[in-house]
Design a protein around this motif. Structure first.
Motif, short mmCIF file in Angstrom:
data_model
loop_
_atom_site.label_atom_id
_atom_site.label_comp_id
_atom_site.label_asym_id
_atom_site.label_seq_id
_atom_site.Cartn_x
_atom_site.Cartn_y
_atom_site.Cartn_z
N LYS A 124 53.35 28.00 38.65
CA LYS A 124 54.53 28.85 38.89
C LYS A 124 54.11 30.04 39.72
O LYS A 124 53.14 30.72 39.40
N ARG A 137 60.04 22.10 34.07
CA ARG A 137 59.65 23.50 33.77
C ARG A 137 60.65 24.48 34.39
O ARG A 137 61.05 25.47 33.76
N TYR A 192 58.10 26.48 41.61
CA TYR A 192 57.34 25.65 40.67
C TYR A 192 56.76 24.46 41.41
O TYR A 192 57.49 23.70 42.05
N GLN A 194 54.07 19.22 30.38
CA GLN A 194 55.01 19.15 29.24
C GLN A 194 54.72 17.92 28.39
O GLN A 194 54.38 16.89 28.91
N ASP A 216 70.56 27.91 31.71
CA ASP A 216 71.06 28.23 30.39
C ASP A 216 72.44 27.58 30.20
O ASP A 216 73.45 28.09 30.70
N GLU A 257 63.90 24.40 32.43
CA GLU A 257 63.67 25.00 31.12
C GLU A 257 63.72 26.52 31.18
O GLU A 257 64.25 27.19 30.28
N GLU A 258 63.20 27.11 32.25
CA GLU A 258 63.09 28.56 32.34
C GLU A 258 64.27 29.23 33.04
O GLU A 258 64.44 30.45 32.93
N HIS A 259 65.07 28.46 33.78
CA HIS A 259 66.12 29.11 34.58
C HIS A 259 67.52 28.55 34.39
O HIS A 259 68.46 29.06 35.01
#
Length: 295
Positions: free
Chosen positions: A279, A25, A269, A295, A32, A28-30
């Motif tokens: 989170k 998680r 997380y 997930q 790129d 996935e969110e932080h």
């Protein structure tokens, strides 16, 4: 005996599963792969899952990964990613993000780190990152630091061992000890800087909210607020750094117009026992945050 062994194995499986879900998680969110150029990789067992999740996302061939110690560098290399030494950063260059674990995290996202003896390099990387993202399992989530985790790691020059031990006791530490290596006869554990680690127990640490509510965190009766204690320990001659990650996070530092990172995570997380991920951010750092589904 067989029943106890089975329970222990099941508990370990639950913990490892929680770490993995939190890592997936967070990445996935932080992370790129299209825009990031330099990423910090912390130390500890949870970070193995972070590296795996980064590898799974692909597109990381152009990205350099800055480790916080020997173990994290090995994890980077094993995953086929490209490591980059911290001292190779250009002047003024910040990492896009740093992922790291923690030994304990409180309501205000203050962290205890250094259980793996990499606290100095972990703090170097965190404070050179636009954002530090913490990844952990449910055991590390506590309302106050030193609730479950027993002590604060302090990295020191070996020659100052005795004087630092005495100074920590004067601050209220309860029987601080020098951490031994894996083989006792080999003597104290050595960090990547060839320094020693002192594990210093204190009473549970107060938050800023506790002090704002009228509690005294200035060391009287051995009771300290997190930042106050961190600053006092850092002033002891012979201390390289202290395993309290406190103060501002990267976003808060940037908002002040400073070109630097922060010690505290912008988000944490926590993989939970039921497979969900909790989170917590600076704006929602209470135990009642709603977990995300697995997930």
């Amino acid at each position: 005996m067989a029943g106890k062994q089975k329970q222990a194995a099941e508990a370990l499986s639950t913990i490892e599963g929680a770490k993995k879900q939190a890592a997936i998680r967070a990445v996935e969110e932080h992370f790129d792969p299209a825009s990031h150029k330099i990423v910090g990789i912390g130390s500890g067992t949870t970070i193995i899952y972070v590296v795996e999740a980064i590898k799974e996302r692909g597109g990381s061939e152009h990205i350099r990964f800055v480790p916080t110690g020997f173990q994290s560098r090995q994890a980077i290399v094993k995953a086929g990613l490209t490591p980059m030494p911290f001292d190779s950063l250009a002047e003024g260059q910040l990492l896009d993000v740093c992922f790291d674990g923690a030994d304990e995290v409180d309501d205000e996202l203050n962290c205890i780190k250094g259980g793996g003896a990499c606290l100095f390099q972990e703090k170097l990387v965190a404070t050179k990152s636009k954002k530090f993202v913490c990844v952990a399992d449910y055991r590390k989530l506590q309302p106050r630091l030193l609730t479950n985790w027993p002590s604060i790691p302090v990295e020191i020059a070996p020659i100052a061992m005795t004087s630092v031990l005495h100074a920590l006791k004067r601050l209220g530490s309860i029987d601080p000890i020098v951490r031994e290596g894996h083989i006792a006869k080999a003597g104290p554990l050595k960090t990547d800087q060839d320094f020693f680690i002192i594990d210093a127990p204190f009473k549970p640490l107060l938050t800023e909210a506790d002090v704002a509510a009228g509690k005294q965190g200035n060391g009287k009766d051995g009771i300290w607020e997190v930042s106050a204690l961190a600053h006092r320990i850092k002033l002891i001659q012979g201390v390289l750094d202290v395993g309290l990650f406190e103060g501002a996070n990267g976003f808060e530092v940037a908002a002040r117009g400073e070109h630097a990172g922060g010690q505290k995570p912008v988000a944490a997380y926590f993989g939970m026992e039921n497979g969900e991920v909790l989170k917590r951010t600076a704006k929602s750092s209470k135990l009642g945050d709603k977990p995300a589904p697995p997930q």
